[in-house]
Each structure stands twice: as C-alpha cells, then as structure tokens.
Design an enzyme around this catalytic site. Structure first.
Site, PDB file in Angstrom:
ATOM      1  N   HIS A 104      -7.644   6.509  31.188  1.00 25.36           N
ATOM      2  CA  HIS A 104      -7.486   7.967  31.184  1.00 25.36           C
ATOM      3  C   HIS A 104      -6.204   8.291  31.968  1.00 25.36           C
ATOM      4  CE1 HIS A 104      -8.488  12.105  32.510  1.00 25.36           C
ATOM      5  NE2 HIS A 104      -9.367  12.133  31.536  1.00 25.36           N
TER       6      HIS A 104
ATOM      7  N   ASP B 221     -12.527   3.161  37.989  1.00 27.09           N
ATOM      8  CA  ASP B 221     -12.661   4.563  37.590  1.00 27.09           C
ATOM      9  C   ASP B 221     -14.074   4.734  37.037  1.00 27.09           C
ATOM     10  OD1 ASP B 221     -12.832   6.893  36.133  1.00 27.09           O
ATOM     11  OD2 ASP B 221     -10.851   6.717  35.229  1.00 27.09           O
TER      12      ASP B 221
ATOM     13  N   GLN C 255     -17.054   7.921  33.896  1.00 28.95           N
ATOM     14  CA  GLN C 255     -18.017   7.900  32.787  1.00 28.95           C
ATOM     15  C   GLN C 255     -19.233   7.016  33.072  1.00 28.95           C
ATOM     16  OE1 GLN C 255     -17.933   9.941  30.371  1.00 28.95           O
ATOM     17  NE2 GLN C 255     -15.831  10.667  30.489  1.00 28.95           N
TER      18      GLN C 255
ATOM     19  N   LYS D  41     -19.715  15.328  35.976  1.00 27.02           N
ATOM     20  CA  LYS D  41     -20.175  14.534  34.832  1.00 27.02           C
ATOM     21  C   LYS D  41     -21.556  13.934  35.084  1.00 27.02           C
ATOM     22  CE  LYS D  41     -15.437  13.193  33.751  1.00 27.02           C
ATOM     23  NZ  LYS D  41     -14.956  13.833  32.534  1.00 27.02           N
TER      24      LYS D  41
ATOM     25  N   CYS E 141      -7.132  12.918  26.909  1.00 28.36           N
ATOM     26  CA  CYS E 141      -6.369  12.427  28.076  1.00 28.36           C
ATOM     27  C   CYS E 141      -6.121  10.933  27.964  1.00 28.36           C
ATOM     28  CB  CYS E 141      -7.060  12.753  29.394  1.00 28.36           C
ATOM     29  SG  CYS E 141      -7.230  14.505  29.694  1.00 28.36           S
TER      30      CYS E 141
END
Ligand code: PMP
Length: 405
Positions: A124, A198, A201, A224, A362
């Site tokens: 991303h 990261d 998600q 999220k 993104c």
C-alpha cells in the site's frame, strides 16, 4: 471455537439496518473502513458523558478515570497483539502514522547511504511512500520482493543481502494475499535486519501474535477493526523502542525541560507528544473486547467462507477475472471486468445499495504491474452474510447485461 450467532452479531451494527437508493444496504467496503458495533459507539458516548478529561496530568477524579480508560485500552491491545508489555504499544492515528513514526525515528538513526530497505511489490502507498522519502533523505535504496503469477510473493533469502529493514504487508488490500510473516521475520532476523509488518488488513481479521511472528514493529489501524477513525497504533519491541529517538516533541513526552534542552520519558510516552486521541483509544479498547468475545479464528472462518463463495460466483460471470491467490486469503476479492471500468461498475452497484470499491486501492505500482487501471473490490467482515454475497453476484450479473449489451 465458540458457536457464534452471526445474525445476532450483525444486528449490533446500527448502520447496517438502512436502505441506500431504495435498496437494503450491502456494505462490502470493510477493507477501507469497518462499521462499528453499538458496544463501541456506546463506550465512546459513555466516555464523553461521564469521564472526559485530559490524561496523565490532572489529579482530579475525571482525569484519573480518563487515564485509567486510556491506559486500560493500551493494556488490552498489548494482550490482543501478544506483546510482552503495554509499554510496547504506542497510540497513533493509524497504520500510516505508525509507519511514518518508524521511518522518521529508527530510519535516520540507522540507515546510511548504500543500505537497502526491502519492501514487496504488494505494498500500500502507506508502506511505500514513507520509505521512498527516507531513502531520499539517507541515500538508502529500495528493493522489492517480486510478485509471483499466483498472487503470492517470490521471496528468496538472497533478497535480504545488505538489507537493514524489511517492511511488508501482512495481508494485501488489493489481492488478499496473506504473507508468511513469521518466515519473513525469521529470515530477516538471521541477516540482522529489522522487520516492520503492515497489519492494517490483518489486525481485525486473523489472530495476530507479534512475538510468535517475531516482528520488530507491527503497524495497525483501529478503524478497520470496529474502532473509530483516528485510532490505531504501533507495536515495537521494547529494547528497540528504548534505543530510538522520539519523533514529535511537546508536552507529556518529557521528563525535564530547560530553555535549551529536554530529556525524554521511556516508551511509550516518549512517542506520544501532546494530548492523545483519548476517546479513540477508549473506542479501540471496546473494539478489542468485542473482537475477543467473538474470537478471531471464528471471524476468519466466517470471512473465509464468504470470500470463497464470492470467488466462485464471480468466476461464473463472463469476462470477469478474479485476482489474487487461490489458497488461504484475506476477506476480500478484487476482480477485473472486461466490460466495465471499475468506477462505472461501483456506481452501478451503488444504485442497487451495494457498496464496493473501485480504483487503484492506494496500490498504483501494483495496478501498473498487473496491467489494469484499477480493479473492483468487495471486502467482507463478520457482519456480512451469504445472502448478501449472493445478492452481490446478482447485481454484478445485472451489470454484465447492462454494460455488455
Ligand atoms: N496498509 C494497508 C494494507 C491498508 O489496507 C491501509 C488502508 N487502506 C493502510 C496501510 C493505511 O491505513 P490508514 O489509512 O488507516 O493509515
């Protein structure tokens, strides 16, 4: 795994009980931002109605209640992520700010001209642009783990030669790929490289244990995982956090200040200058309680069943190519429809009450690599139902007739 009544769970999300364009809302954009259960909304209201004050400073009742709620949320997050101590959790506005924190503190302290930052072709922009900026500042170079044809990463340990930092996504927001994070971290550690994962998600979708994963940093967003926007954080291994300089200067992060200089507190306070997003942290703590009660293996199993069903139905629509790995994957499916641009398709879906996302997500370099201007993405969470997935497929079959007539 507990037996969850998903229908009852869905009813705890007030926003889902509405119509959009005269049709029942089908929200399939949770990878961009999840919806919030009543428990989280109420925790934030309760905080403002009863406890609101600044943290860590006042000696009055409300300040001490606010501080307890804020630090309590940190402790919950530490347990939720498998950290060794709450001191390893720094509150940030989300994943983007957490990654920028590392890029602006650990980065300049540790990188020199010629050093290599290893990323992947899946990243991303949040896990790409901060490293481009750091490379420009330090003379370090960027290297990328290539994407294989099946949507996984073609990693080899040789890619780690000369690498000081390996930063990679846990779950791709475009392809749904789940990366072998523990293997990557082990390989990096053997080469003496620091790792940043990261977790945008993964944090609300699959069990995450940062110590089992073996990462040095894990960045995540509250919005999220059922928590409010502007909440989130960075896990950092404590020994590492102790050695790196602060980023923002200001109130609360200092021990003592003269007109000329200041000394800093220990982590996490060292990295939390100014009044934090207290209500956001309270909401995040409530979201952790909520997700823990549902249990993440049950969430992942539910999401995976929806995703597999969606992939099977989409693959039957003429001219649709489903992207991403065929094995285990995150709760999303992106596809290319040769008969409609993603923006036209998502506009059509919206007219039927269906919230999809169309565009580059993104991930501009990844889209260029895949050879698409963008894709259309349906992303799921535990409040989605099989009936909604079937309705999505109906709507897209209608779109095929409409656009390909
Ligand atoms: N990384 C990934 C994989 C993401 O999906 C996102 C959000 N789309 C981010 C980073 C950035 O998260 P935020 O905007 O909450 O900082």
């Amino acid at each position: 795994m507990t037996n969850v009544d998903w229908k009852k769970v869905r009813a705890e999300f007030p926003i889902l009980a509405q119509e959009v364009n005269g049709k029942p809302l089908i929200y399939m954009d949770s990878a961009a931002s999840s919806q919030k259960p009543r428990a989280v909304i109420d925790a934030i209201s309760r905080y403002y109605e009863r406890d609101n004050a600044n943290v860590h400073r006042g000696l009055h009742e409300l300040s001490s209640r606010a501080t307890d709620a804020f630090e309590g949320a940190r402790a919950k997050l530490a347990t939720y992520l498998g950290a060794a101590s709450p001191d390893e959790i720094i509150f940030t506005r989300g994943t983007t700010e957490a990654i920028n924190l590392v890029a602006n503190t650990w980065g300049p302290q540790n990188l020199r001209s010629g050093d290599v930052i290893l990323l992947t072709e899946l990243e991303h922009h949040s896990n790409l642009v901060p490293w481009q900026m750091l490379a420009a500042r330090t003379g370090a170079t960027l290297r990328f783990v290539p994407l294989a044809d099946d949507g996984t990463l073609a990693f080899t340990p040789a890619l780690l030669d000369g690498v000081k930092l390996f930063a990679f996504t846990h779950i791709s927001n475009s392809l749904g790929t789940i990366t072998p994070a523990a293997d990557f971290c082990r390989a990096a550690r053997e080469q003496g490289a620091v790792t940043l994962v990261d977790g945008a998600q993964s944090v609300g979708h699959i069990p995450v244990d940062v110590r089992a994963m073996g990462c040095d940093f894990y960045a995540f967003s509250g919005h999220k995982m059922c928590a409010p926007t502007g909440s989130g954080g960075l896990y950092g291994r404590l020994e590492l956090l102790r050695t790196i300089p602060p980023w923002h200067g200001g109130g609360e992060m200092i021990v003592s200040v003269t007109y000329e200089r200041a000394t800093y507190k220990q982590p996490p306070a060292k990295f939390e200058a100014g009044t934090p997003n207290i209500a956001g942290a309270v909401g995040l703590g409530a979201a952790v309680d909520y997700l823990e009660a549902l249990e993440r293996p049950a969430i992942f199993a539910h999401d995976s069943a929806l995703t597999a069903h969606a992939i099977a139905l989409l693959a039957e629509i003429p001219g649709v190519r489903v992207l991403g790995p065929t094995g285990a994957r995150g709760a999303l499916v992106a596809f290319h429809a040769e008969w409609a641009h993603p923006h036209d398709l998502t506009t059509y879906a919206n007219e039927h009450g269906l919230a999809l996302r169309g565009g580059h997500h993104c991930n501009q370099p990844l889209m260029r690599k895949l050879g698409y201007p963008g894709t259309t993405r349906a992303s799921f969470y535990f409040y989605n139902t099989t009936a909604e997935v079937e309705r999505m497929a109906d709507i897209l079959r209608g779109a095929h007739k409409f656009f390909d007539a």
